[in-house]
Motif scaffolding. Structure first.
Motif, PDB file in Angstrom:
ATOM      1  N   TRP A 260       0.833  -1.210   0.000  1.00 16.18           N
ATOM      2  CA  TRP A 260       0.000   0.000   0.000  1.00 16.18           C
ATOM      3  C   TRP A 260       0.868   1.260   0.000  1.00 16.18           C
ATOM      4  CZ3 TRP A 260      -0.829   4.470   2.615  1.00 16.18           C
ATOM      5  CH2 TRP A 260      -2.020   5.144   2.355  1.00 16.18           C
TER       6      TRP A 260
ATOM      7  N   ASP B  62     -10.778   5.145  -5.334  1.00 13.44           N
ATOM      8  CA  ASP B  62      -9.592   4.927  -4.503  1.00 13.44           C
ATOM      9  C   ASP B  62      -9.963   4.595  -3.065  1.00 13.44           C
ATOM     10  OD1 ASP B  62      -7.877   5.476  -6.638  1.00 13.44           O
ATOM     11  OD2 ASP B  62      -7.985   7.631  -6.268  1.00 13.44           O
TER      12      ASP B  62
ATOM     13  N   THR C  59      -8.677  -0.024   3.027  1.00 14.56           N
ATOM     14  CA  THR C  59      -8.890  -1.114   2.079  1.00 14.56           C
ATOM     15  C   THR C  59      -9.213  -2.406   2.813  1.00 14.56           C
ATOM     16  OG1 THR C  59      -7.409  -0.149   0.431  1.00 14.56           O
ATOM     17  CG2 THR C  59      -7.780  -2.527   0.298  1.00 14.56           C
TER      18      THR C  59
ATOM     19  N   ARG D  78       2.613   2.002  -3.311  1.00 10.66           N
ATOM     20  CA  ARG D  78       1.715   2.542  -4.330  1.00 10.66           C
ATOM     21  C   ARG D  78       1.502   4.039  -4.159  1.00 10.66           C
ATOM     22  NH1 ARG D  78      -3.137  -1.906  -5.383  1.00 10.66           N
ATOM     23  NH2 ARG D  78      -1.783  -3.746  -5.577  1.00 10.66           N
ATOM     24  N   GLN D  79       1.647   4.530  -2.920  1.00 13.74           N
ATOM     25  CA  GLN D  79       1.503   5.962  -2.683  1.00 13.74           C
ATOM     26  C   GLN D  79       2.827   6.698  -2.879  1.00 13.74           C
ATOM     27  OE1 GLN D  79      -1.774   6.103  -2.179  1.00 13.74           O
ATOM     28  NE2 GLN D  79      -1.631   3.876  -1.903  1.00 13.74           N
TER      29      GLN D  79
ATOM     30  N   GLY E 277      -8.226   0.286  -6.833  1.00 16.77           N
ATOM     31  CA  GLY E 277      -8.195   1.513  -6.034  1.00 16.77           C
ATOM     32  C   GLY E 277      -7.404   1.290  -4.777  1.00 16.77           C
ATOM     33  N   ASP E 278      -6.497   2.196  -4.472  1.00 20.31           N
ATOM     34  CA  ASP E 278      -5.612   1.936  -3.346  1.00 20.31           C
ATOM     35  C   ASP E 278      -5.244   3.204  -2.590  1.00 20.31           C
ATOM     36  OD1 ASP E 278      -2.689   1.490  -5.539  1.00 20.31           O
ATOM     37  OD2 ASP E 278      -4.045   3.171  -5.231  1.00 20.31           O
ATOM     38  N   GLY E 279      -6.100   4.194  -2.611  1.00 16.37           N
ATOM     39  CA  GLY E 279      -5.730   5.441  -1.969  1.00 16.37           C
ATOM     40  C   GLY E 279      -6.216   5.593  -0.547  1.00 16.37           C
TER      41      GLY E 279
END
Length: 716
Positions: free
Chosen positions: A97, A555, A226, A100-101, A221-223
């Motif tokens: 996670w 996200d 989750t 990805r950011q 979506g991973d913002g």
């Protein structure tokens, strides 16, 4: 440097039974101070995030509600595991996670249940270790032992100061522990710091199956927060020490001198000097003891020393502090004899069953009779409210109230309520048809008690409830043919409100909104159950498609309220509004729709919506508040009744497939609003007080829908 503290919430704390249970493990207990260990951890790591980092919490589904309760105002992302698979998959999920950011970010991995009184010393050590982590090292923190201990693993450094790790060793016996301390070994704290991309590279090299499976478990979506999907359960069950730390040549250890304990057993808790709780009366011959008495209990001792006496409402432990490690064995024996006492004093199932009986009685014997008499006018129309004296209130009638009350009594009749439900529905709908139907086939919003038009607007929201009332009546056997033809005519009339970009336009200050579509979906599902495979199913699919592409943030997985003409989030604060109650309500509806379609997306979307809604639970009051923003921070602490019913419905329906919905706690929150008379209070202020006002009839729809879902789930 961007630092992302990752708090790992695994572990059961078995040795701290009976205070620590499966449903309430030790990280959520206040063992050495006023805060829980989890809250201490949040406070300790929060200053490290700076301007660019963010706290990440990895936890199991069963503990999501406890985390939401204890996060308070902390800005944190939740990664929810469907099942625990030890620390390596949990660590991998957080690293994935974060990468990805911000691939270059440094991740600090800490346990949620450690006690570190010197928070400033801890943060100084983290910043020192983070410098080496930026250069590609994995820096674990080795605590200088205060004594030989067989309760901890050890690390052998390959030199003084920050140095490569020579080897990791498991928990030793006492004799070997003494040798390790003499030879300069350090306690393995389990906390470490590493760049996210570096850790993923090492996982690819040493534990590729863990990395592959965890990546597959991430939904689109991973913002934001989750819920990892069920693929996660296929990850190898392995610790991060075995998976990476003992194999990688990048690992260094930084010796630290701050006080540290994992509070793994009652002797460690006693050593903090801050662990006694409750009312304890000791005799003159007593020595040092650890005593914790549950609320309402008293413990008296005379002439005893070095004991742990832990009294919970349903279980008591008495052991010598030197034998604290043996509690785990007692718990394993108890798990076979009485698992309820291992899970908790009041398991989720127990709480739900007890409260459900009382709620069912209240609906059938208090609420439905009151509103079927005092709440009904002589012409069959329904009153808007009943005040605290029992007098009906309102010189007007809204379409939504008339339709909702007709729905309630149709549903009550099908559920076996013995009151005059058929008459109430028949007379109520006929009166409504006479006063509210417009020439174009839509239904006006408001009339007077004499039937005079007060507001001729045809709200999409109102039409949805008219359709729902007709479906409920037809399902209950009240003129199904007539109801079907009226519903078909209304569905065709809705074409005048159709939006060219999909969905329907609401005749209101916000013409493009999710709420009206939500209730229209509910009505379509009700009609689809009566007339399967027809236009109603197509309508429902259209609404769900719009929710997937527009209403639900791709996200964050949460649902917004208001949009522009192109179904993009509305400008300003309106577009940022997130209502916890609607997260729950959509989760409930998407679960129902997905079951009818055998659709995989809806199950994941429903779980993410539910988890987003949990961010709006106020821990002190145990209720869902009215409003959050699109960062899932609370923006209004007021808590109306209806979000509590939607939380209950979602918790119940999700628990049918996967345990851990916390429906018992949701029902407890709802019951705080209900009065023995069959009335209720609608608005709870942030301080816990209620607004004194008449009970609105519109809430009975929400209460009845939750009641029906409760009956259905318990029947399953």
């Amino acid at each position: 440097m961007a630092i992302y503290p990752v708090i790992l919430c695994g572990g059961a704390g078995t040795r701290l039974w009976p205070a620590s249970r499966d449903h309430r493990p030790k990280q959520f207990l206040s063992l050495a101070g006023d805060l829980s260990l989890f809250q201490e951890t949040i406070a300790r790591v929060a200053p490290l995030t700076g301007a660019h980092g963010r706290i990440v919490v990895v936890a199991g589904r069963d503990h999501a509600s406890s985390i939401a309760d204890q996060l308070d105002d902390a800005d944190a992302v939740l990664l929810i595991e469907p099942v625990g698979r030890d620390s390596a998959p949990a660590v991998t999920a957080a690293a994935e996670w974060i990468a990805r950011q911000d691939p270059d970010a440094v991740a600090l991995f800490v346990a949620s249940d450690h006690h570190i009184p010197d928070a400033a010393g801890f943060r100084a050590a983290v910043l020192e270790g983070a410098k080496a982590a930026e250069e590609g090292r994995i820096v674990t923190f080795g605590v200088r032992p205060s004594e030989p201990s067989s309760a901890y693993g050890y690390i052998q450094p390959d030199g003084p100061g920050l140095a490569p790790v020579k080897r990791f060793v498991e928990k030793p016996d006492r004799r070997r522990a003494e040798t390790y301390v003499k030879e300069g070994y350090l306690w393995n704290s389990g906390n470490f710091v590493v760049r996210a991309d570096v850790l993923l590279t090492e996982l690819e090299a040493h534990a590729p199956e863990v990395l592959r499976t965890v990546r597959q478990a991430f939904p689109a979506g991973d913002g934001g927060s989750t819920a990892l999907d069920e693929t996660f359960s296929e990850a190898p069950r392995i610790s991060i020490d075995y998976a990476v730390m003992e194999k990688s040549d990048r690992v260094s250890v930084l010796p630290v001198g701050f006080g540290w304990s994992d509070l793994g057993a009652w002797d460690a808790v006693a050593a903090t000097g801050e662990a006694d709780r409750g009312l304890w009366i000791g005799g003159g011959g007593d020595g040092a003891n650890l005593v914790r008495a549950a609320e309402g209990m008293v413990i008296a001792t005379a002439g005893v020393s070095d004991l742990a006496i832990i009294a919970e409402p349903d279980a008591v432990l008495v052991c010598h502090l030197s034998r604290s490690q043996e509690v785990k064995g007692l718990v394993e024996r108890l798990r076979k004899i009485s698992p309820r006492h291992v899970h908790g004093a009041a398991s989720e199932e127990d709480v739900l069953e007890i409260r459900a009986r009382a709620f069912d009685d209240w609906v059938r014997f208090n609420a439905l009779p009151l509103w079927a008499t005092t709440g009904v006018a002589g012409d069959g129309g329904f009153y808007e409210a009943i005040d605290r004296t029992g007098a009906p209130v309102g010189d007007f009638r809204r379409a939504r109230v008339q339709a909702r009350q007709a729905y309630v009594y149709s549903a009550a009749g099908q559920a076996g309520w013995a009151g005059p439900w058929r008459r109430l529905v028949t007379e109520g709908l006929e009166r409504f048809e006479t006063t509210n139907r417009r020439p174009d086939g839509l239904y006006r919003t408001r009339v007077s008690v004499r039937g005079e038009v007060l507001n001729d607007t045809a709200s999409l929201y109102d039409q949805a409830f008219v359709l729902l009332a007709m479906a409920a009546a037809a399902s209950a056997g009240i003129e199904p043919g007539l109801m079907g033809s009226r519903a078909q005519a209304l569905r065709e009339a809705l074409e005048g409100l159709a939006h060219p970009g999909g969905g329907w336009r609401e005749d209101a200050s916000h013409p493009h909104q999710a709420n009206a579509h939500m209730h229209l979906l509910e009505a379509c599902l009700a009609w689809e159950a009566i007339e399967p495979g027809g236009a109603w199913a197509g309508m429902a699919d259209t609404i769900v498609g719009l929710a997937e592409r527009a209403f639900i943030d791709p996200d964050g997985g949460f649902l917004r309220e208001f949009f522009d003409a192109d179904w993009r989030p509305a400008a300003g604060e309106a577009g940022r509004l997130v209502e916890p109650g609607h997260q729950f309500e959509w989760a409930w509806l998407l679960t129902r729709w997905g079951r009818a379609r055998s659709d995989d997306w809806s199950a994941g979307a429903a779980r993410r919506l539910y988890d987003a809604g949990l961010r709006g639970i106020n821990s002190a009051r145990g209720v869902a508040v009215d409003e959050m923003d699109d960062g899932l921070a609370v923006r209004s602490g007021r808590a109306r009744l209806w979000p509590q019913t939607e939380r209950l419905k979602a918790a119940l329906i999700l628990a049918e497939d996967l345990p851990g919905g916390h429906a018992g706690h949701a029902l407890k929150g709802l019951q705080a609003y209900l009065e023995p008379t069959g009335l209720w209070r609608d608005k709870q202020e942030p301080d816990g007080s209620f607004v004194i006002e008449p009970a609105p009839a519109s809430s009975l729809y929400h209460i009845a829908a939750a009641w029906l879902q409760l009956r259905e789930t318990l029947k399953l």
